[in-house]
Design an enzyme around this catalytic site. Structure first.
Site, PDB file in Angstrom:
ATOM      1  N   GLY A  49       0.856  -1.186   0.000  1.00  0.00           N
ATOM      2  CA  GLY A  49       0.000   0.000   0.000  1.00  0.00           C
ATOM      3  C   GLY A  49       0.886   1.228   0.000  1.00  0.00           C
ATOM      4  O   GLY A  49       1.797   1.322   0.829  1.00  0.00           O
ATOM      5  N   GLN A 193      -6.278  -8.450  -2.822  1.00  0.00           N
ATOM      6  CA  GLN A 193      -6.279  -7.469  -1.733  1.00  0.00           C
ATOM      7  C   GLN A 193      -7.711  -7.049  -1.362  1.00  0.00           C
ATOM      8  O   GLN A 193      -7.997  -6.726  -0.214  1.00  0.00           O
ATOM      9  CB  GLN A 193      -5.473  -6.217  -2.123  1.00  0.00           C
ATOM     10  CG  GLN A 193      -3.961  -6.398  -2.174  1.00  0.00           C
ATOM     11  CD  GLN A 193      -3.455  -6.761  -3.548  1.00  0.00           C
ATOM     12  OE1 GLN A 193      -4.114  -7.489  -4.282  1.00  0.00           O
ATOM     13  NE2 GLN A 193      -2.257  -6.292  -3.907  1.00  0.00           N
ATOM     14  N   ASP A 234      -0.862   4.944  -6.426  1.00  0.00           N
ATOM     15  CA  ASP A 234       0.526   4.635  -6.103  1.00  0.00           C
ATOM     16  C   ASP A 234       1.481   5.699  -6.608  1.00  0.00           C
ATOM     17  O   ASP A 234       2.578   5.871  -6.076  1.00  0.00           O
ATOM     18  CB  ASP A 234       0.896   3.257  -6.666  1.00  0.00           C
ATOM     19  CG  ASP A 234       0.127   2.176  -5.927  1.00  0.00           C
ATOM     20  OD1 ASP A 234      -1.025   1.900  -6.309  1.00  0.00           O
ATOM     21  OD2 ASP A 234       0.667   1.659  -4.935  1.00  0.00           O
TER      22      ASP A 234
HETATM   23  C1  LIG Z   1      -3.704   3.580  -0.136  1.00  0.00           C
HETATM   24  S1  LIG Z   1      -3.072   3.354  -1.689  1.00  0.00           S
HETATM   25  C2  LIG Z   1      -2.873   1.637  -1.774  1.00  0.00           C
HETATM   26  C3  LIG Z   1      -2.574   1.185  -3.177  1.00  0.00           C
HETATM   27  O1  LIG Z   1      -1.473   0.274  -3.152  1.00  0.00           O
HETATM   28  C4  LIG Z   1      -1.940  -0.950  -3.677  1.00  0.00           C
HETATM   29  O2  LIG Z   1      -0.970  -1.671  -4.360  1.00  0.00           O
HETATM   30  P1  LIG Z   1      -0.219  -2.914  -3.589  1.00  0.00           P
HETATM   31  O3  LIG Z   1      -1.289  -3.678  -2.866  1.00  0.00           O
HETATM   32  O4  LIG Z   1       0.428  -3.679  -4.719  1.00  0.00           O
HETATM   33  O5  LIG Z   1       0.786  -2.252  -2.679  1.00  0.00           O
HETATM   34  C5  LIG Z   1      -3.050  -0.539  -4.618  1.00  0.00           C
HETATM   35  O6  LIG Z   1      -2.548   0.022  -5.803  1.00  0.00           O
HETATM   36  C6  LIG Z   1      -3.748   0.475  -3.767  1.00  0.00           C
HETATM   37  O7  LIG Z   1      -4.628   1.314  -4.441  1.00  0.00           O
END
Ligand SMILES: CSC[C@H]1O[C@H](OP(=O)(O)O)[C@H](O)[C@@H]1O
EC number: 5.3.1.23
Length: 345
Positions: A49, A193, A234
């Site tokens: 995240g 997720q 991101d």
């Molecule tokens: C609060 S923004 C979280 C953002 O990060 C996630 O990616 P990952 O689970 O691969 O770190 C996803 O893009 C979320 O929107």
């Protein structure tokens, strides 16, 4: 409220983080004292995240300083270890931003760096709560609905941040105000997720929701079952192009067709004014086995590779609003190569 990541001084200096790869079946905390283990936790998405990665970057510098003092690292070795943390995942700007926010204080000692890192963590929580209020106000005004129905993608709650959440934070704020109808949480393949983490958080917070297959999201929107899409980010570039979990741009395209707003929520630390457009964002490509296996069992025939981009980029002209704690910009109606300067960090 669950804390994705925090610093602990006892029983020894460490980063304590919940291992998100095991949720929701198991709530296990990792006590990380070595740079190798932090890099592995970031790469495996035990901690993940964008804002949580910002905290991991800043606290990672403190961790490296402690390990370096124990093992007698040279300044050069310390900086090399810090750089390993900084580049552990390429797409979320927050990881490098978190490292860069504190590494200049290394010469002032570990207490100074820890103070900066803890300040960054507190800033992020405050930013999430403020942007959630701004985002809820904007959505209620734009939709005119008393009971807003939301579709969201991936996980943007307390697990993805230092606390409260971003897109999830807006959902929570709408719920607390009595203005939330229902949340459609995309499962978010391949690492799920949404089904594993967002549903776990929504259930704990008593927020009404359903989990849907990613492939259902477009028809959910086109059938008029939701009033708004709210996602995290991101990396947001100077013109408002936004990288987020793969599958996000599909929601934006469906929202454009359905004439409902597509909203991006992120702290200003996610805005990268040095990257002019989304064409220049490095999209992390993860191991294809994450796509062709499920729960450790192979799905596709042996030898068939998975294609696994972890993010996609939504062009700014599909985004009705980008909500940060510093304010809201509306890329779809006000295109501008430096649009985000108004709400950047
Ligand atoms: C609060 S923004 C979280 C953002 O990060 C996630 O990616 P990952 O689970 O691969 O770190 C996803 O893009 C979320 O929107």
């Amino acid at each position: 409220m669950v804390r994705a990541i925090e610093w602990r001084d006892t029983p020894r200096p460490m980063i304590r983080l919940i291992d998100q790869t095991l949720l929701p079946l198991e709530e296990r905390y990792l006590e990380v004292t070595r740079v190798d283990d932090l890099v592995a936790a970031i790469a495996s998405l035990a901690v993940r995240g964008a804002p949580a990665l910002g905290a991991a970057g800043a606290l990672g510098v403190v961790l490296a300083m402690h390990q370096g003092a124990e093992e007698g690292w040279s300044d050069l070795k310390l900086q090399a270890e810090i750089e390993r943390i900084r580049v552990a995942r390429p797409t979320a700007v927050n990881l490098a931003w978190g490292v860069d926010r504190v590494r200049g204080a290394v010469g002032a000692g570990v207490a100074a760096v820890l103070g900066l890192a803890r300040g960054l963590v507190a800033e992020d929580e405050a930013a999430n709560r403020h942007l959630s209020r701004l985002g809820a106000d904007w959505i209620l005004a734009r939709t005119g609905r008393e009971q807003v129905r939301v579709v969201t993608h991936c996980n943007t709650g307390a697990l993805a941040t230092t606390a409260w959440g971003t897109a999830y934070g807006i959902i929570h704020e709408l719920h607390d105000r009595g203005n939330l109808g229902l949340v459609y949480a995309d499962e978010t393949r391949p690492l799920l997720q949404g089904a594993r983490l967002t549903s776990w958080e929504l259930h704990k917070d008593g927020i009404p929701h359903v989990v849907e297959a990613d492939g259902a999201a477009a028809s959910t929107i086109l059938r008029g079952l939701v009033d708004v899409a709210i996602i995290g980010a991101d990396r947001i570039t100077a013109n408002g192009d936004t990288a987020n979990k793969v599958g996000s741009v599909a929601l934006a395209l469906a929202c454009a067709r359905a004439g409902i707003p597509f909203v991006v929520a992120a702290p200003s630390s996610t805005v990268d004014m040095t990257t002019k457009t989304g064409d220049h964002i490095v999209i992390e490509e993860r191991d294809g086995d994450e796509v062709v296996t499920l729960g450790g069992r192979r799905l596709a025939p042996e030898g068939v590779r998975g294609f696994n981009p972890a993010f996609d980029v939504t062009p700014h002209d599909l985004i009705a609003a980008i909500v940060t704690e510093k304010g809201i910009v509306e890329p779809a109606t006000a295109p501008d190569p430096e649009l985000l300067a108004a709400v950047a960090g």
